[in-house]
Design an enzyme around this catalytic site. Structure first.
Site, PDB file in Angstrom:
ATOM      1  N   SER A 146      13.177 -11.097  13.758  1.00  6.02           N
ATOM      2  CA  SER A 146      12.314 -10.196  13.000  1.00  6.02           C
ATOM      3  C   SER A 146      11.599  -9.213  13.933  1.00  6.02           C
ATOM      4  O   SER A 146      12.241  -8.388  14.562  1.00  6.02           O
ATOM      5  CB  SER A 146      11.334 -10.994  12.147  1.00  6.02           C
ATOM      6  OG  SER A 146      10.897 -10.239  11.028  1.00  6.02           O
TER       7      SER A 146
ATOM      8  N   LYS B 163      -7.944  -3.406  -6.274  1.00  7.52           N
ATOM      9  CA  LYS B 163      -8.754  -3.699  -5.095  1.00  7.52           C
ATOM     10  C   LYS B 163      -8.721  -5.177  -4.720  1.00  7.52           C
ATOM     11  O   LYS B 163      -8.886  -5.528  -3.544  1.00  7.52           O
ATOM     12  CB  LYS B 163     -10.209  -3.249  -5.335  1.00  7.52           C
ATOM     13  CG  LYS B 163     -11.071  -3.262  -4.088  1.00  7.52           C
ATOM     14  CD  LYS B 163     -10.518  -2.341  -3.019  1.00  7.52           C
ATOM     15  CE  LYS B 163     -11.383  -2.344  -1.769  1.00  7.52           C
ATOM     16  NZ  LYS B 163     -10.799  -1.552  -0.688  1.00  7.52           N
TER      17      LYS B 163
END
Length: 270
Positions: free
Chosen positions: A86, A138
């Site tokens: 990765s 949010k």
């Protein structure tokens, strides 16, 4: 006129090791070491990578710094150790050449983002959250509730953007077409031998193989040129205590789950 120590550096090989998850402290240590290599004008760098990856931004900053070093004329060879997956791959493809052990665990090209939905547990123990927010998204990935469909779609867009950046970097670094990279960049892992067949690595061998290759690229004597290591992690006396290493790994795993929760990661997480 160059300082004498700089002239000597031009006949030597630098080495930097990236070990463990790629995150804040590792980024700071590696970037500082890369600056030292650049300032001392080393002709070549051996980049040893033994990492499952890490955060996106930290991996990108190291990748960019390696490319800047190469632009100054430094030849960079990456050596993949036990695992370079990765984000470790993302950093590695900034090198000019990559050498991996035949059994190196590599690949895992992709992005993962995980949150913790603890709503049922919190309900059992009688804990509830009161949230006041300025916008609809949010409190996305808040642990006291599941994702909504719109939130999942929004996060998928974020992941897709990060994935596209990853694929583009691998394609550029390895001289492959993006569609070719997407054909195997689905999170799967490979052995070093399989990665060579795919074009992810150039040669199979150990760190000494990579050292010799870096020396040849910089016209150094591969028999006599030994690397000068920069950016060594500080040794702590506490690490000598029996069981401390195991405790450290457990703490590291906990940090991955809690500290990086909600962040897009270029990380191999079996």
């Amino acid at each position: 006129m160059a300082w004498p120590w700089r002239r000597k550096s031009r006949r030597k090989l630098a080495r930097i090791a990236i070990e463990g998850p790629i995150a804040g402290p590792t980024r700071e240590r590696v970037l500082k070491a890369l600056r030292e290599v650049e300032e001392r004008e080393f002709p070549a760098l051996l980049l040893r990578i033994d990492s499952p990856g890490g955060t996106v931004g930290d991996s990108q900053e190291i990748h960019a710094a390696i490319k800047r070093l190469r632009a100054k004329g430094c030849r960079v060879v990456a050596s993949f150790g036990n695992i370079s997956a990765s984000g470790g791959v993302y950093v590695g493809v900034a090198a000019e050449q990559i050498v991996a052990n035949p059994g190196t665990i590599t690949g895992s090209i992709g992005v993962i983002l995980r949150g913790n939905n603890l709503s049922k547990l919190l309900e059992r123990v009688g804990i509830s959250f009161e949230t006041v927010k300025s916008g609809l998204y949010k409190d996305i990935l808040s642990p006291d509730r599941a994702l909504t469909g719109d939130e999942r779609e929004l996060l998928q867009g974020l992941i897709d953007s990060s994935y596209g950046q990853f694929v583009a970097a691998v394609a550029e670094g390895r001289g492959l077409e993006e569609e070719q990279v997407r054909g195997f960049a689905d999170g799967r892992v490979f052995s070093g031998a399989q990665a060579q067949e795919l074009g992810l690595v150039d040669a199979l061998g150990d760190e000494d193989t990579a050292r010799r290759l870096a020396a040849r690229l910089a016209d150094l004597d591969e028999e006599k040129t030994l690397p000068v290591t920069f950016g060594k992690p500080q040794k702590r006396l506490a690490n000598l205590i029996p069981g401390r290493a195991l405790l450290g790994r457990l703490q590291e795993a906990l940090n991955l789950e809690l500290g990086w929760s909600g962040q897009p990661l270029w990380l191999y997480r079996p």
